[in-house]
Scaffold this motif. Structure first.
Motif, PDB file in Angstrom:
ATOM      1  N   ALA A 280       0.833  -1.202   0.000  1.00  0.00           N
ATOM      2  CA  ALA A 280       0.000   0.000   0.000  1.00  0.00           C
ATOM      3  C   ALA A 280       0.864   1.247   0.000  1.00  0.00           C
ATOM      4  O   ALA A 280       0.531   2.255  -0.648  1.00  0.00           O
ATOM      5  N   SER A 281       1.997   1.215   0.700  1.00  0.00           N
ATOM      6  CA  SER A 281       2.888   2.363   0.751  1.00  0.00           C
ATOM      7  C   SER A 281       3.516   2.633  -0.609  1.00  0.00           C
ATOM      8  O   SER A 281       3.599   3.799  -1.035  1.00  0.00           O
ATOM      9  N   ARG A 282       3.938   1.587  -1.369  1.00  0.00           N
ATOM     10  CA  ARG A 282       4.538   1.791  -2.699  1.00  0.00           C
ATOM     11  C   ARG A 282       3.491   2.313  -3.690  1.00  0.00           C
ATOM     12  O   ARG A 282       3.777   3.199  -4.522  1.00  0.00           O
ATOM     13  N   GLN A 283       2.284   1.767  -3.583  1.00  0.00           N
ATOM     14  CA  GLN A 283       1.221   2.262  -4.472  1.00  0.00           C
ATOM     15  C   GLN A 283       0.913   3.723  -4.177  1.00  0.00           C
ATOM     16  O   GLN A 283       0.702   4.529  -5.101  1.00  0.00           O
ATOM     17  N   GLU A 284       0.878   4.103  -2.894  1.00  0.00           N
ATOM     18  CA  GLU A 284       0.634   5.498  -2.527  1.00  0.00           C
ATOM     19  C   GLU A 284       1.776   6.388  -2.986  1.00  0.00           C
ATOM     20  O   GLU A 284       1.568   7.528  -3.432  1.00  0.00           O
ATOM     21  N   ALA A 285       3.038   5.882  -2.927  1.00  0.00           N
ATOM     22  CA  ALA A 285       4.200   6.664  -3.381  1.00  0.00           C
ATOM     23  C   ALA A 285       4.111   6.945  -4.893  1.00  0.00           C
ATOM     24  O   ALA A 285       4.445   8.057  -5.347  1.00  0.00           O
ATOM     25  N   HIS A 286       3.682   5.954  -5.694  1.00  0.00           N
ATOM     26  CA  HIS A 286       3.537   6.156  -7.153  1.00  0.00           C
ATOM     27  C   HIS A 286       2.485   7.227  -7.426  1.00  0.00           C
ATOM     28  O   HIS A 286       2.673   8.117  -8.281  1.00  0.00           O
ATOM     29  N   ARG A 287       1.359   7.180  -6.707  1.00  0.00           N
ATOM     30  CA  ARG A 287       0.317   8.173  -6.923  1.00  0.00           C
ATOM     31  C   ARG A 287       0.800   9.564  -6.561  1.00  0.00           C
ATOM     32  O   ARG A 287       0.580  10.535  -7.299  1.00  0.00           O
ATOM     33  N   GLN A 288       1.459   9.693  -5.369  1.00  0.00           N
ATOM     34  CA  GLN A 288       1.914  11.007  -4.914  1.00  0.00           C
ATOM     35  C   GLN A 288       2.983  11.578  -5.850  1.00  0.00           C
ATOM     36  O   GLN A 288       3.010  12.784  -6.130  1.00  0.00           O
ATOM     37  N   ALA A 289       3.895  10.702  -6.422  1.00  0.00           N
ATOM     38  CA  ALA A 289       4.943  11.179  -7.339  1.00  0.00           C
ATOM     39  C   ALA A 289       4.326  11.729  -8.615  1.00  0.00           C
ATOM     40  O   ALA A 289       4.763  12.776  -9.173  1.00  0.00           O
ATOM     41  N   GLY A 290       3.309  11.081  -9.140  1.00  0.00           N
ATOM     42  CA  GLY A 290       2.653  11.570 -10.357  1.00  0.00           C
ATOM     43  C   GLY A 290       1.984  12.907 -10.124  1.00  0.00           C
ATOM     44  O   GLY A 290       2.084  13.824 -10.951  1.00  0.00           O
ATOM     45  N   GLU A 291       1.257  13.013  -9.008  1.00  0.00           N
ATOM     46  CA  GLU A 291       0.585  14.274  -8.692  1.00  0.00           C
ATOM     47  C   GLU A 291       1.612  15.378  -8.473  1.00  0.00           C
ATOM     48  O   GLU A 291       1.381  16.543  -8.874  1.00  0.00           O
ATOM     49  N   ARG A 292       2.748  15.092  -7.844  1.00  0.00           N
ATOM     50  CA  ARG A 292       3.767  16.096  -7.581  1.00  0.00           C
ATOM     51  C   ARG A 292       4.397  16.608  -8.872  1.00  0.00           C
ATOM     52  O   ARG A 292       4.606  17.819  -9.028  1.00  0.00           O
ATOM     53  N   LEU A 293       4.675  15.689  -9.834  1.00  0.00           N
ATOM     54  CA  LEU A 293       5.272  16.103 -11.107  1.00  0.00           C
ATOM     55  C   LEU A 293       4.310  16.986 -11.890  1.00  0.00           C
ATOM     56  O   LEU A 293       4.720  17.996 -12.509  1.00  0.00           O
ATOM     57  N   LYS A 294       3.041  16.679 -11.857  1.00  0.00           N
ATOM     58  CA  LYS A 294       2.048  17.495 -12.554  1.00  0.00           C
ATOM     59  C   LYS A 294       1.970  18.895 -11.966  1.00  0.00           C
ATOM     60  O   LYS A 294       1.918  19.900 -12.683  1.00  0.00           O
TER      61      LYS A 294
ATOM     62  N   ALA B 161      12.110  10.796 -11.385  1.00  0.00           N
ATOM     63  CA  ALA B 161      12.899   9.593 -11.101  1.00  0.00           C
ATOM     64  C   ALA B 161      12.105   8.599 -10.262  1.00  0.00           C
ATOM     65  O   ALA B 161      12.230   7.375 -10.424  1.00  0.00           O
ATOM     66  N   ARG B 162      11.266   9.117  -9.349  1.00  0.00           N
ATOM     67  CA  ARG B 162      10.458   8.231  -8.481  1.00  0.00           C
ATOM     68  C   ARG B 162       9.502   7.386  -9.316  1.00  0.00           C
ATOM     69  O   ARG B 162       9.295   6.200  -9.045  1.00  0.00           O
ATOM     70  N   LEU B 163       8.924   7.973 -10.335  1.00  0.00           N
ATOM     71  CA  LEU B 163       7.979   7.246 -11.186  1.00  0.00           C
ATOM     72  C   LEU B 163       8.663   6.148 -11.978  1.00  0.00           C
ATOM     73  O   LEU B 163       8.035   5.165 -12.394  1.00  0.00           O
ATOM     74  N   GLN B 164       9.981   6.266 -12.193  1.00  0.00           N
ATOM     75  CA  GLN B 164      10.707   5.295 -12.973  1.00  0.00           C
ATOM     76  C   GLN B 164      11.271   4.158 -12.132  1.00  0.00           C
ATOM     77  O   GLN B 164      11.854   3.223 -12.689  1.00  0.00           O
ATOM     78  N   GLU B 165      11.167   4.219 -10.745  1.00  0.00           N
ATOM     79  CA  GLU B 165      11.694   3.138  -9.921  1.00  0.00           C
ATOM     80  C   GLU B 165      10.928   1.861 -10.190  1.00  0.00           C
ATOM     81  O   GLU B 165       9.689   1.860 -10.251  1.00  0.00           O
ATOM     82  N   PRO B 166      11.641   0.654 -10.298  1.00  0.00           N
ATOM     83  CA  PRO B 166      10.985  -0.608 -10.671  1.00  0.00           C
ATOM     84  C   PRO B 166       9.933  -1.067  -9.654  1.00  0.00           C
ATOM     85  O   PRO B 166       8.834  -1.468 -10.033  1.00  0.00           O
TER      86      PRO B 166
END
Length: 1003
Positions: free
Chosen positions: A290-304, A748-753
């Motif tokens: 759940a934490s990794r999924q939340e990190a992907h969402r927050q990184a996308g919103e931050r880049l936008k 870079a966060r969005l590109q982490e595997p």
């Protein structure tokens, strides 16, 4: 102990000096002391006791000082005695009041002791050698030689009157007390007391140990809880036997149960912990997804969001570039602004400085202002030179005021002194009159006191006189009745004797026996014996009549002596009272005289205060006269000093007033001129500063304009608007750099595997995983709590078991020690079943002594009773649970049976008690060290014996002489005066008792 001489002086009833020669009195080994009742027979023995021990016998409250003795004759006793082979002379003078050598009244005579020893010389002559005058040393020497205490001595040397049967008929407890004192066996009673105290102390220790065990068992029950069923087999407070071994077994079983519960709870807690670990790992994996999924969402919103700020960041870059250009022009802009500010401030300072100037100086230039200030400072210097004169003027005016105040005070003191001296003669006259009155009252008080003492003595004597007169009336009536009774008893006695004499032939005939000779004619044949009359009196009747007659005569003689004594006392009281003046008149006169004395004493009390006031008046008169002279001298000097100082002040004041120029003081004048000079100087300085700052402002403005155009700005104002502080520039740069870094990080966060892979999975549900973990945690917490509780309970029970073991180890010896001491105390105290005779330890020891006393007593009793009676010691149990061991019985050989001593007649009780007392004296003497007691006193008791028994008792007393013992008998019995040759006759008179030594028996 052998007595030689006894010298009495003013002792007891003996008013004068008397000497008893015991060497002559005891020559035959048996002597008699006889005389009237109260004459002082027993006082002789008391005097011997005082000489030996310093005090009279313990059972007598004897007044040592004779009331009949002359005031100047000291009370003293001197005894010559041989003790343990040493011949001693002991002189005792008790403490008493004696007349003063000079003046009236009495003084205290301290007690004195003089101990001397006879020292024989080589030629047969000897002398008395002083040994000691110390009470303590003499007492220790006499007690060492005699070997007995005062109580023992009085018990075995004097057999006291009316006490013969006390020991014989005493109860076991009373007999124990007496024997214990004589034989010092109270230490065995102390052993019993110690055991009782020890038993109580051990009982306290045991009870304390029991209480500790009970408290521990209660704590064990409380700690075990209901789960372990602690009440099953628990020890009981009411059953002390369960507080030792059974209690320990019970506690051990509870601890074993607790250990088993601890093992089971630990196993359950381990299983619950394994389950909790599995659910915790699963919950952690879900939360990580759940934490990794939340990190992907927050990184996308931050880049936008960062991409939306691109235009803003471009504007910030432009502001940063202009600010850097503005920093290059900033120094010149600041210099121009500084110069403008300095010029404005200089103009304002000049305006304020000129506002403080006077109108004449307000329009002057800088140079003129400077010159005007210099002139004023020159004037200030001249005025400062006059300041010391102004200070001196102020001081002189202050001194003048002080002189004026001193002159007024001196004038007032002079007036007060003259006024007081004017009133002093009258006050002196009044005090001398008061003193004379008080002295007269003192003399009257002394006269009244002496008269009051004499009158008080007369009042007391009148009271005694009236009381004696009242008693005399009753005594005369009693004497008349006694005289009538004596006359009647005499007539009855004479009548019975006459009738018995008339019938004497019939009385003799009653004793005739056929075949035996007649006591009168000698014939064995009695043909016609005389017959008695019906009312023929017997010898017993005559004896009783004689006794009644003697008793009546004794009563008459006693009442006559009492009446005579009352008459003498009344006559003496009448003489002291001054005749027959009524008591009421004497009392009234006494009250009147007492009031006069009180008034005189009250008036005389003013003597001291009046004297003190008169002395104080004379002292103050001298002081006031001296003060008046001093005040007049000082006033004249103060007036002269005041006039001189006033002239000096007037001259100096004229000089200072001109220099002040209207100001109150020179200081204020100087201050005003100084302020004006300071204002001129300040205005000159500010006028020069205004001109200088104007030139500087013009130059800096021209340089700033040229630099702004070179930097690309239209004007210096535009360059100033573009200026930023170093902090603002850094802030712009940091904001631009931060935006760039955040955008790069989000990309870079969005590109982490792992983040990208987690975003491809279905959404995680942390709530469900947390719920399963919470349930497992609750199960584990309960199991762990139960395990901790079981472990804590097992540990607590183990600790309490150890404490209980220690306390039981303390309780068991305490129980054993208490049982041992309790059994031993019961055995010694006679309350134990093992003591069949219920005999105490001290009674057991005294029983052995009593057997010795009984054996010694029987050697005399068998002779006195003509081998009929024998004393027997009995240790049989007493009735009603009373103590035993010190019983006495009497064996009657005529019947062969034992009986109580209370069944003996009066005469039998006397000689049985006498035998017992003699035996007791022998045993106590042996017990005290074997010191022989050569002299023994027997006080009364012979009147209860018939003639035959009396002779047997005297034969026994005579036998004591065979062992070099001397017996002194104190008795009224007439037969003894006819039997005993050496006698000491004591007579009583109204002036005191006297004594006479007689060496022949009465006929």
């Amino acid at each position: 102990m052998r007595l030689h001489t006894l010298h009495l002086q003013a002792f007891g009833p003996f008013a004068g000096s008397h000497t008893v020669d015991f060497d002559a009195l005891t020559r035959d080994g048996l002597f008699l002391l006889h005389g009237d009742t109260g004459a002082g027979k027993s006082t002789l023995f008391a005097a011997i006791c005082v000489a030996l021990y310093g005090d009279p016998p313990t059972d007598r409250k004897l007044q040592l000082r004779s009331d009949h003795a002359p005031a100047g004759l000291l009370t003293e006793v001197t005894l010559e005695v041989t003790l343990a082979g040493k011949r001693l002379r002991i002189r005792r003078v008790p403490a008493q009041q004696k007349p003063k050598v000079r003046g009236e009244g009495t003084t205290q005579q301290p007690a004195e002791t003089h101990l001397s020893q006879w020292s024989p010389g080589p030629s047969g002559q000897g002398h008395w050698e002083a040994l000691s005058r110390s009470h303590r040393e003499a007492a220790e020497e006499i007690k060492t030689l005699l070997g007995m205490s005062r109580q023992q001595f009085c018990q075995v040397v004097l057999l006291p009157q009316n006490e013969f049967t006390k020991f014989l008929r005493a109860s076991a407890s009373d007999r124990k007390d007496l024997l214990g004192k004589l034989f010092h066996t109270h230490r065995f009673g102390s052993v019993e007391s110690w055991l009782a105290a020890r038993k109580n102390a051990l009982a306290t220790q045991r009870d304390k140990a029991r209480t500790s065990v009970v408290h521990l068992t209660e704590r064990i029950q409380q700690e075990a809880g209901k789960e372990l069923e602690p009440h099953e087999g628990a020890p009981l407070v009411a059953d002390p036997a369960t507080l030792t071994g059974p209690a320990l077994a019970w506690a051990t079983a509870l601890h074993a149960k607790a250990v088993a519960h601890e093992r089971d709870a630990a196993t359950a807690a381990g299983l619950a912990e394994e389950e909790l670990a599995a659910f915790r790992d699963a919950e952690r994996a879900v939360h990580e997804l759940a934490s990794r999924q939340e990190a992907h969402r927050q990184a996308g919103e931050r880049l936008k969001a960062l991409d939306e700020q691109t235009d803003l960041q471009a504007d910030l870059g432009r502001q940063r570039q202009e600010a850097l250009q503005g920093q290059k022009v900033a120094p010149l802009l600041e210099a121009a602004a500084t110069a403008a500010g300095q010029h404005v401030r200089a103009q304002e300072d000049e305006r304020r400085a000129r506002a403080a100037l006077s109108p004449e100086h307000a329009a002057l230039g800088a140079a003129d202002l400077t010159r005007a200030g210099q002139r004023l400072r020159a004037d200030i210097g001249a005025l400062q030179a006059l300041l010391p004169d102004e200070t001196a003027l102020q001081q002189q005016m202050t001194d003048l005021r002080k002189l004026d105040d001193e002159r007024q005070e001196l004038a007032q003191d002079l007036n007060d002194a003259e006024a007081w001296l004017g009133e002093a003669p009258q006050r002196r006259t009044e005090l001398r009159a008061r003193l004379e009155t008080a002295r007269t009252a003192e003399e009257a008080g002394r006269r009244h006191t002496a008269a009051l003492d004499l009158l008080a003595a007369r009042v007391d004597a009148a009271k005694r006189r009236d009381a004696h007169v009242e008693e005399i009336g009753g005594a005369e009536q009693a004497l008349a009745a006694a005289q009538d009774a004596a006359s009647e008893a005499a007539r009855e006695h004479i009548d019975i004797r006459r009738r018995r004499t008339d019938g004497m032939a019939a009385e003799l005939a009653l004793g005739l026996t056929d075949g035996e000779p007649c006591a009168v004619c000698g014939s064995p044949v009695h043909p016609n014996p005389a017959a008695p009359h019906p009312d023929q009196p017997t010898a017993a009747d005559e004896k009783q009549a004689e006794t009644r007659h003697a008793q009546a005569q004794d009563t008459e003689r006693r009442l006559r002596d009492g009446l005579q004594h009352l008459l003498q006392q009344a006559a003496a009281a009448r003489g002291e009272a001054g005749g027959d003046t009524a008591l009421a008149d004497l009392t009234a006169e006494h009250a009147t005289l007492r009031d006069l004395l009180a008034a005189a004493l009250e008036a005389a009390a003013d003597s001291g205060p009046a004297t003190e006031e008169l002395v104080a008046l004379e002292r103050r008169h001298a002081q006031t006269d001296e003060a008046r002279t001093a005040a007049a001298t000082r006033l004249a000097a103060a007036d002269a000093a005041y006039d001189a100082l006033a002239h000096r002040i007037q001259d100096l004041d004229r000089k200072i007033t001109g220099a002040r120029a209207g100001e109150p003081t020179l200081t204020l004048r100087i201050a005003r001129l100084t302020r004006t000079a300071d204002h001129l100087t300040t205005a000159a300085e500010h006028s020069g500063a205004t001109a200088r700052t104007a030139a500087e402002h013009e130059e800096s403005t021209r340089a700033a304009q040229q630099a702004a155009r070179s930097a690309g700005f239209d004007s210096p104002e535009a360059a100033a608007r573009a200026r930023r502080s170093d902090e603002e520039i850094r802030s712009l740069e940091e904001e631009i750099d931060q935006w760039r870094e955040q955008r790069a990080v989000a990309a870079a966060r969005l590109q982490e595997p792992d983040i990208a892979a987690a975003a491809a999975l279905p959404p995680a549900d942390p709530g469900e995983a947390t719920g399963r973990l919470v349930a497992a945690t609750a199960r584990h917490t309960g199991a762990a709590a139960r395990a901790v509780h079981a472990a804590t309970r097992a540990s607590a029970l183990a600790d309490l078991l150890g404490q209980l073991t220690t306390h039981i180890e303390n309780l068991e010896p305490a129980e054993h020690a208490h049982r041992t001491v309790d059994n031993l105390h019961g055995l010694i105290n006679g309350t134990s079943p093992g003591n069949r005779l219920r005999m105490q330890l001290e009674a057991y020891v005294l029983a052995a002594r009593l057997e010795e006393v009984v054996a010694a007593a029987n050697t005399r009793l068998t002779r006195m009773s003509d081998h009929r009676y024998t004393l027997v010691h009995s240790d049989g149990r007493a009735s009603h649970g009373a103590r035993s061991g010190l019983g006495l019985k009497i064996t009657d050989s005529w019947t062969g049976k034992e009986r109580d001593t209370d069944t003996l007649s009066g005469g039998e009780s006397f000689f049985a008690s006498l035998s017992l007392a003699l035996g007791l004296a022998d045993v106590v003497t042996a017990e005290s060290g074997g010191q022989a007691l050569d002299t023994l006193f027997i006080d009364e008791g012979f009147g209860t014996l018939d003639e035959d028994t009396l002779h047997k008792v005297l034969d026994v007393l005579d036998s004591l002489r065979a062992h070099d013992r001397t017996v002194g008998v104190i008795s009224h019995v007439p037969e003894l005066r006819r039997r005993i040759t050496h006698r000491l006759h004591i007579r009583k008179t109204t002036t005191g008792s006297t004594l006479a030594q007689l060496t022949e028996a009465e006929q």
